[in-house]
Scaffold this active site. Structure first.
Site, mmCIF file in Angstrom:
data_model
loop_
_atom_site.group_PDB
_atom_site.id
_atom_site.type_symbol
_atom_site.label_atom_id
_atom_site.label_comp_id
_atom_site.label_asym_id
_atom_site.label_seq_id
_atom_site.Cartn_x
_atom_site.Cartn_y
_atom_site.Cartn_z
ATOM 1 N N ASN A 1 0.870 -1.173 0.000
ATOM 2 C CA ASN A 1 0.000 0.000 0.000
ATOM 3 C C ASN A 1 0.910 1.227 0.000
ATOM 4 O O ASN A 1 2.107 1.124 0.251
ATOM 5 C CB ASN A 1 -1.013 -0.022 1.155
ATOM 6 C CG ASN A 1 -0.375 0.073 2.506
ATOM 7 O OD1 ASN A 1 0.476 0.926 2.750
ATOM 8 N ND2 ASN A 1 -0.771 -0.797 3.414
ATOM 9 N N GLY B 1 -2.962 -9.037 3.019
ATOM 10 C CA GLY B 1 -2.601 -9.803 1.830
ATOM 11 C C GLY B 1 -1.110 -10.048 1.698
ATOM 12 O O GLY B 1 -0.408 -10.349 2.669
ATOM 13 N N VAL B 2 -0.608 -9.893 0.468
ATOM 14 C CA VAL B 2 0.812 -10.090 0.170
ATOM 15 C C VAL B 2 1.663 -9.147 1.011
ATOM 16 O O VAL B 2 2.689 -9.542 1.572
ATOM 17 C CB VAL B 2 1.083 -9.866 -1.339
ATOM 18 C CG1 VAL B 2 2.567 -9.807 -1.632
ATOM 19 C CG2 VAL B 2 0.420 -10.952 -2.171
ATOM 20 N N ASP B 3 1.242 -7.901 1.120
ATOM 21 C CA ASP B 3 1.993 -6.890 1.871
ATOM 22 C C ASP B 3 2.193 -7.320 3.320
ATOM 23 O O ASP B 3 3.311 -7.302 3.848
ATOM 24 C CB ASP B 3 1.231 -5.563 1.796
ATOM 25 C CG ASP B 3 2.052 -4.355 2.222
ATOM 26 O OD1 ASP B 3 3.292 -4.430 2.256
ATOM 27 O OD2 ASP B 3 1.427 -3.316 2.502
ATOM 28 N N SER C 1 -2.701 -6.063 -7.510
ATOM 29 C CA SER C 1 -4.044 -5.470 -7.552
ATOM 30 C C SER C 1 -5.176 -6.472 -7.718
ATOM 31 O O SER C 1 -6.338 -6.082 -7.746
ATOM 32 C CB SER C 1 -4.162 -4.392 -8.643
ATOM 33 O OG SER C 1 -3.452 -3.237 -8.277
ATOM 34 N N VAL D 1 -7.492 -7.595 -2.769
ATOM 35 C CA VAL D 1 -8.443 -6.657 -2.178
ATOM 36 C C VAL D 1 -8.625 -5.395 -3.027
ATOM 37 O O VAL D 1 -9.619 -4.691 -2.849
ATOM 38 C CB VAL D 1 -8.060 -6.257 -0.726
ATOM 39 C CG1 VAL D 1 -8.085 -7.454 0.182
ATOM 40 C CG2 VAL D 1 -6.723 -5.556 -0.684
ATOM 41 N N TYR D 2 -7.706 -5.117 -3.964
ATOM 42 C CA TYR D 2 -7.871 -3.954 -4.831
ATOM 43 C C TYR D 2 -8.855 -4.224 -5.959
ATOM 44 O O TYR D 2 -9.159 -3.335 -6.747
ATOM 45 C CB TYR D 2 -6.527 -3.478 -5.365
ATOM 46 C CG TYR D 2 -5.706 -2.701 -4.343
ATOM 47 C CD1 TYR D 2 -6.046 -2.658 -2.991
ATOM 48 C CD2 TYR D 2 -4.583 -2.014 -4.729
ATOM 49 C CE1 TYR D 2 -5.289 -1.955 -2.066
ATOM 50 C CE2 TYR D 2 -3.819 -1.296 -3.815
ATOM 51 C CZ TYR D 2 -4.188 -1.273 -2.490
ATOM 52 O OH TYR D 2 -3.447 -0.566 -1.575
#
Length: 188
Positions: free
Chosen positions: A24, A32-34, A124, A127-128
């Site tokens: 983000n 998520g991945v982050d 993306s 959740v994007y």
């Protein structure tokens, strides 16, 4: 020649030079991945992200840009953080270009670091809200063009896809682009 491969697995377990984080804009972790990269990589990643925020990226990393940090406890050497766009159909063209920029900029940063192998998530597509098939087409097309040109010094670009649905969609799109046989299922 750069190999583009597909695997179903966990991006935090990839033994590559650079792992790309679908970050983000705050660069301070998230879901998520982050979140997975920050948790498994440890505090070193967060410390470097805080330094980046305190210096050049005080307002956060803009969408479509990329920046690198250490990989901390991950098996990779670096984490390349990129901020993908939130899907919004009314602004598709601009946002699709921002998504493509995530891949180009991440490859540019990785190449500047001297990376030879890079692992990407489906930026993306979580959740994007980016539709998975379209996200795969943009990702694979952008990376294929980049490794034929400015990023040709890379030996492998790996898409690490979480779950069989994501893997299957990327594989179908990749085969549709005439690249059958490049994917392989399983953990690397």
């Amino acid at each position: 020649m750069t190999r583009i491969t597909l695997v179903e697995g966990d991006i935090t377990e990839q033994q590559v030079d650079a792992v790309v984080n679908a970050a983000n804009s705050s660069l301070l972790g998230g879901g998520g991945v982050d979140g997975a990269i920050h948790r498994k990589g440890g505090s070193q990643i967060l410390e470097e992200c805080r330094r980046l925020r305190a210096s050049h990226w005080g307002r956060g990393l803009p969408t479509g840009q990329a920046v690198a940090t250490t990989a901390g406890r991950l098996p990779a050497r670096w984490v390349v953080h990129t901020v993908g766009p939130v899907y919004w159909e009314d602004e598709y063209d601009d946002r699709a270009e921002q998504l493509a920029s995530c891949y180009r900029e991440s490859l540019r940063v990785a190449a500047e670091l001297g990376a030879r192998t890079v692992a990407f998530p489906a930026v993306s597509a979580g959740v994007y809200g980016w539709p998975l098939e379209d996200a795969a087409r943009i990702a694979l097309g952008t990376v294929a063009a980049a490794v034929a040109g400015p990023a040709r010094e890379l030996t492998e670009v790996r898409f690490v896809l979480f779950g069989t649905a994501a893997y299957g969609t990327f594989e179908q799109v990749w085969r549709g682009m005439g690249a059958g046989g490049e994917g392989r299922q399983g953990q690397d």
